[in-house]
Motif scaffolding. Structure first.
Motif, short mmCIF file in Angstrom:
data_model
loop_
_atom_site.label_atom_id
_atom_site.label_comp_id
_atom_site.label_asym_id
_atom_site.label_seq_id
_atom_site.Cartn_x
_atom_site.Cartn_y
_atom_site.Cartn_z
N ILE A 29 55.50 12.54 79.95
CA ILE A 29 54.34 13.39 80.32
C ILE A 29 54.81 14.69 80.98
O ILE A 29 54.50 15.78 80.47
N VAL A 104 50.05 7.98 70.80
CA VAL A 104 50.51 9.26 71.38
C VAL A 104 51.75 9.78 70.62
O VAL A 104 51.73 10.93 70.15
N VAL A 149 47.50 16.03 73.17
CA VAL A 149 47.44 16.39 74.58
C VAL A 149 46.36 15.55 75.30
O VAL A 149 46.60 14.98 76.36
C1 HEM Z 1 55.58 8.71 74.41
C2 HEM Z 1 55.20 9.62 73.66
C3 HEM Z 1 54.73 10.99 74.07
C4 HEM Z 1 54.05 11.44 75.18
C5 HEM Z 1 53.59 10.64 76.41
C6 HEM Z 1 53.82 12.86 75.00
C7 HEM Z 1 53.18 13.70 75.90
C8 HEM Z 1 53.03 15.07 75.77
C9 HEM Z 1 52.46 15.96 76.75
C10 HEM Z 1 51.90 15.54 78.11
C11 HEM Z 1 52.50 17.21 76.25
C12 HEM Z 1 52.09 18.49 76.98
C13 HEM Z 1 50.83 19.09 76.51
C14 HEM Z 1 50.40 20.31 77.28
O1 HEM Z 1 50.38 20.30 78.52
O2 HEM Z 1 50.04 21.28 76.60
C15 HEM Z 1 53.08 17.13 74.92
C16 HEM Z 1 53.27 18.19 74.06
C17 HEM Z 1 53.85 18.11 72.82
N1 HEM Z 1 54.41 16.97 72.25
FE1 HEM Z 1 54.37 15.12 73.01
N2 HEM Z 1 54.36 13.23 73.79
C18 HEM Z 1 54.93 12.12 73.19
C19 HEM Z 1 55.59 12.04 71.97
C20 HEM Z 1 55.79 13.12 71.11
C21 HEM Z 1 56.46 13.06 69.82
C22 HEM Z 1 57.07 11.80 69.18
C23 HEM Z 1 56.44 14.32 69.30
C24 HEM Z 1 56.98 14.84 68.00
C25 HEM Z 1 57.73 14.22 67.16
C26 HEM Z 1 55.75 15.17 70.26
C27 HEM Z 1 55.52 16.51 70.09
C28 HEM Z 1 54.89 17.32 71.00
C29 HEM Z 1 54.63 18.72 70.76
C30 HEM Z 1 54.99 19.50 69.48
C31 HEM Z 1 53.97 19.21 71.90
C32 HEM Z 1 53.45 20.62 72.14
C33 HEM Z 1 51.98 20.58 71.80
C34 HEM Z 1 51.29 21.91 71.92
O3 HEM Z 1 51.44 22.71 71.01
O4 HEM Z 1 50.57 22.08 72.91
N3 HEM Z 1 55.37 14.41 71.35
N4 HEM Z 1 53.40 15.81 74.66
#
Ligand code: HEM
Ligand code: HEM
Length: 190
Positions: A29, A104, A149
């Motif tokens: 997170i 997620v 998100v």
């Molecule tokens: C346990 C799994 C995961 C959790 C708890 C998680 C959590 C988060 C959180 C809290 C954000 C921040 C959002 C913000 O404040 O704008 C985020 C952004 C992001 N995550 Fe994850 N994530 C996880 C897995 C993944 C995976 C597997 C991928 C890609 C393969 C991924 C790709 C992204 C991307 C590309 C963003 C940027 C999103 C945007 O454009 O705002 N995440 N994630």
């Protein structure tokens, strides 16, 4: 050591999976948040993204194993002891948390797959994870980013409730449910 769950407590496999997933999921997170807060430092942001994606794929793999394992094992007695409503709530919260540990990372994977940037995902610099077969577009990326998100921060809120409920039951006289998730020796020592 018991590997499998019994009707009274979680076995070693469930306990190791629970704590490994919990640790990695919670760490994701702030890491996800930092990928957004470092937009003015592109090199650092890129590294953070690679770590975030790698850890996310790890959570997804462990959560898939856990889901299969929980189907093949008995569910230990209810956390909330004699209170039926509490037990129902705990059971529902566990099912939702289990789904979120799959949903997620899957929605994160969908962002990476639909992004017009098409940046390859190398899990821990070792394995090239292919993109999901999805249409690439700015609109699709924005859609999945929104869902990701909301689900991630929603899961964070549910985890706070879940951990508080576990702490509450651990210190109540009737039967600390936290014992079911701790190593056997710690429980017997009490
Ligand atoms: C346990 C799994 C995961 C959790 C708890 C998680 C959590 C988060 C959180 C809290 C954000 C921040 C959002 C913000 O404040 O704008 C985020 C952004 C992001 N995550 Fe994850 N994530 C996880 C897995 C993944 C995976 C597997 C991928 C890609 C393969 C991924 C790709 C992204 C991307 C590309 C963003 C940027 C999103 C945007 O454009 O705002 N995440 N994630
Ligand atoms: C400090 C953090 C945490 C504590 C103290 C904690 C404690 C516990 C306890 C005591 C149980 C057993 C309840 C019972 O006897 O029925 C449990 C089960 C469970 N917890 Fe947590 N937990 C934490 C974090 C998390 C996180 C971050 C997740 C997922 C994102 C999670 C998901 C689950 C699930 C799905 C179950 C059901 C059993 C299983 O499939 O492993 N927990 N937790």
């Amino acid at each position: 050591m018991r590997w499998r769950n019994t009707p009274a407590r979680y076995g070693a496999v469930s306990r190791v999976l629970h704590w490994a997933i919990a640790l990695a999921f919670v760490a994701q997170i702030p890491l996800g948040f930092l990928t957004q807060a470092t937009a003015d430092q592109p090199a650092l942001q890129f590294q953070l993204y690679q770590w975030h994606k790698s850890m996310g794929f790890l959570v997804l793999s462990l959560a898939a194993i856990r889901a299969l394992w929980s189907f093949a094992n008995p569910r230990p007695r209810d956390a909330a002891g004699p209170h039926r409503a509490g037990a129902m709530l705990a059971r529902t919260a566990h099912a939702v948390l289990l789904l979120l540990t799959l949903a997620v990372p899957l929605t994160g994977w969908a962002i990476a797959s639909t992004s017009p940037l098409q940046i390859p995902s190398f899990a821990f610099d070792l394995v090239l994870v292919p993109n999901l077969p999805m249409d690439v577009s700015d609109a699709a990326e924005a859609f999945w980013s929104n869902i990701h998100v909301w689900l991630a921060y929603g899961a964070g809120a549910l985890v706070v409730i879940h951990a508080s409920a576990a702490a509450y039951h651990a210190f109540r006289p009737h039967a600390g449910s936290l014992h079911g998730m701790l190593p056997q020796r710690r429980v017997q020592a009490r």
